[in-house]
Motif scaffolding. Structure first.
Motif, mmCIF file in Angstrom:
data_model
loop_
_atom_site.group_PDB
_atom_site.id
_atom_site.type_symbol
_atom_site.label_atom_id
_atom_site.label_comp_id
_atom_site.label_asym_id
_atom_site.label_seq_id
_atom_site.Cartn_x
_atom_site.Cartn_y
_atom_site.Cartn_z
ATOM 1 N N SER A 19 -30.182 -31.476 1.845
ATOM 2 C CA SER A 19 -30.180 -32.528 2.858
ATOM 3 C C SER A 19 -28.871 -33.313 2.902
ATOM 4 O O SER A 19 -28.597 -34.001 3.885
ATOM 5 C CB SER A 19 -31.336 -33.499 2.616
ATOM 6 N N HIS A 20 -28.047 -33.224 1.874
ATOM 7 C CA HIS A 20 -26.768 -33.942 1.854
ATOM 8 C C HIS A 20 -25.735 -33.154 2.665
ATOM 9 O O HIS A 20 -24.918 -32.415 2.123
ATOM 10 C CB HIS A 20 -26.274 -34.127 0.417
ATOM 11 N N GLY A 21 -25.813 -33.296 3.973
ATOM 12 C CA GLY A 21 -24.906 -32.571 4.854
ATOM 13 C C GLY A 21 -25.579 -31.460 5.624
ATOM 14 O O GLY A 21 -24.906 -30.663 6.276
ATOM 15 N N ASP A 22 -26.919 -31.379 5.555
ATOM 16 C CA ASP A 22 -27.682 -30.391 6.323
ATOM 17 C C ASP A 22 -27.180 -28.979 6.057
ATOM 18 O O ASP A 22 -26.795 -28.251 6.974
ATOM 19 C CB ASP A 22 -27.616 -30.710 7.823
ATOM 20 N N LEU A 23 -27.214 -28.586 4.783
ATOM 21 C CA LEU A 23 -26.704 -27.265 4.414
ATOM 22 C C LEU A 23 -27.578 -26.141 4.942
ATOM 23 O O LEU A 23 -27.081 -25.055 5.223
ATOM 24 C CB LEU A 23 -26.599 -27.143 2.890
ATOM 25 N N THR A 24 -28.878 -26.360 5.040
ATOM 26 C CA THR A 24 -29.887 -25.359 5.401
ATOM 27 C C THR A 24 -29.866 -24.212 4.379
ATOM 28 O O THR A 24 -29.086 -24.217 3.423
ATOM 29 C CB THR A 24 -29.702 -24.800 6.828
ATOM 30 N N THR A 25 -30.713 -23.214 4.606
ATOM 31 C CA THR A 25 -30.714 -22.050 3.732
ATOM 32 C C THR A 25 -30.171 -20.820 4.454
ATOM 33 O O THR A 25 -30.362 -19.685 3.998
ATOM 34 C CB THR A 25 -32.138 -21.758 3.205
ATOM 35 N N SER A 26 -29.493 -21.048 5.579
ATOM 36 C CA SER A 26 -28.745 -19.955 6.210
ATOM 37 C C SER A 26 -27.572 -19.599 5.303
ATOM 38 O O SER A 26 -27.136 -20.410 4.489
ATOM 39 C CB SER A 26 -28.238 -20.385 7.579
ATOM 40 N N THR A 27 -27.063 -18.402 5.465
ATOM 41 C CA THR A 27 -25.957 -17.973 4.619
ATOM 42 C C THR A 27 -24.780 -18.935 4.742
ATOM 43 O O THR A 27 -24.284 -19.180 5.835
ATOM 44 C CB THR A 27 -25.525 -16.544 4.993
ATOM 45 N N GLY A 28 -24.364 -19.493 3.629
ATOM 46 C CA GLY A 28 -23.310 -20.508 3.615
ATOM 47 C C GLY A 28 -23.451 -21.369 2.379
ATOM 48 O O GLY A 28 -23.871 -20.878 1.323
ATOM 49 N N PRO A 29 -23.158 -22.668 2.469
ATOM 50 C CA PRO A 29 -23.236 -23.519 1.277
ATOM 51 C C PRO A 29 -24.631 -23.597 0.684
ATOM 52 O O PRO A 29 -24.792 -23.765 -0.523
ATOM 53 C CB PRO A 29 -22.766 -24.890 1.784
#
Length: 269
Positions: free
Chosen positions: A124-134
């Motif tokens: 939630s700290h920056g809306d990382l989501t669980t899509s490929t990425g951070p």
């Protein structure tokens, strides 16, 4: 049932007593041993464009270096964590980050008693989501007990609070989480890796450490001053170094520079 032990947070201490202040004036100074490189094996190759730099120049150079990586899917993390966090004493188990417990690799899932994927930099700290990425970057994702993971939630890191059930050596209060001593440095170096890797020059937020707690959905994680202390107090150990190497060799092809060079934390921040 005995009450959970409580650790008073240092940030909530309002003042020193007069006697303590006088003692501090006469006590000999204690100098902390500065963090030092754990390996220079990659300095002439992987880190060649970073060595010798400091401050924003070093941060920028490291960002360029670590941004070249193979990205994993969220589902691929399950099998990767069984390798990166394998218990050195029992190859059938993984070591859980905050509790330090060894648990069967097969008990991955979402039920009580399972272990799941803990995002040290909270999603939630920056809306990382669980899509490929951070949100799927293996350098900050570790196995943890489902219940303990839920207790940590998206809290920032600081010292103090009440003992977390199931760990006895981690603490939490309303706005922060304190991991066990043996992984305090690991947590600090994972958070600061994320701040170097994700600078807002792609589709994701510019992640940065700050000296606050309660950052919520903002792309910040604190408390920086405490994370810097943890980096000094808990230098990289063999487990953390092996993990960094496995991620580099077998998965993402990039490294956490603060495991190889923990002294770069102070050089940047």
């Amino acid at each position: 049932m005995a009450a959970s032990p409580v650790r008073t947070p240092r940030r909530k201490t309002l003042a020193l007593t007069v006697s303590t202040a006088l003692l501090a004036l006469t006590a000999p100074a204690v100098t902390a041993t500065p963090a030092a490189a754990t390996t220079t094996a990659y300095d002439s190759t992987y880190y060649r464009n970073a060595v010798g730099k400091t401050g924003t120049s070093l941060k920028s150079a490291l960002h360029t270096i670590v941004s070249s990586q193979t990205k994993l899917s969220y589902s691929a993390l399950w099998e990767a964590l069984k390798v990166t966090d394998q218990d050195p004493a029992n190859s059938a188990n993984v070591v859980l980050l905050y509790s330090g417990k060894s648990r069967s690799k097969s008990l991955n899932g979402g039920d009580v008693g399972d272990w799941n994927r803990e995002h040290v930099w909270a999603i939630s700290h920056g809306d990382l989501t669980t899509s490929t990425g951070p949100g799927t970057d293996l350098h900050h994702i570790r196995p943890e007990d489902v219940t303990v993971n839920s207790i940590r939630g998206n809290k920032d890191f600081d010292e103090g609070g009440s003992a977390v059930g199931g760990t006895s050596t981690s603490y939490t209060d309303s706005d922060s989480f304190e991991p066990r001593d043996a992984v305090k440095g690991d947590v600090a170096r994972m958070i600061l890796y994320m701040a170097v890797r994700y600078e807002g020059d792609d589709a994701w937020a510019d992640l940065e450490p700050n000296d606050k707690v309660g950052n919520g959905s903002n792309p910040y994680t604190g408390r920086l001053s405490v994370l810097k202390q943890w980096n000094e107090q808990d230098p990289p150990d063999a487990f953390e170094e092996r993990r960094n190497q496995v991620i580099y060799d077998s998965y993402q092809k990039n490294r956490n520079p603060f495991i190889d060079h923990p002294e770069w934390v102070e050089a940047i921040w």
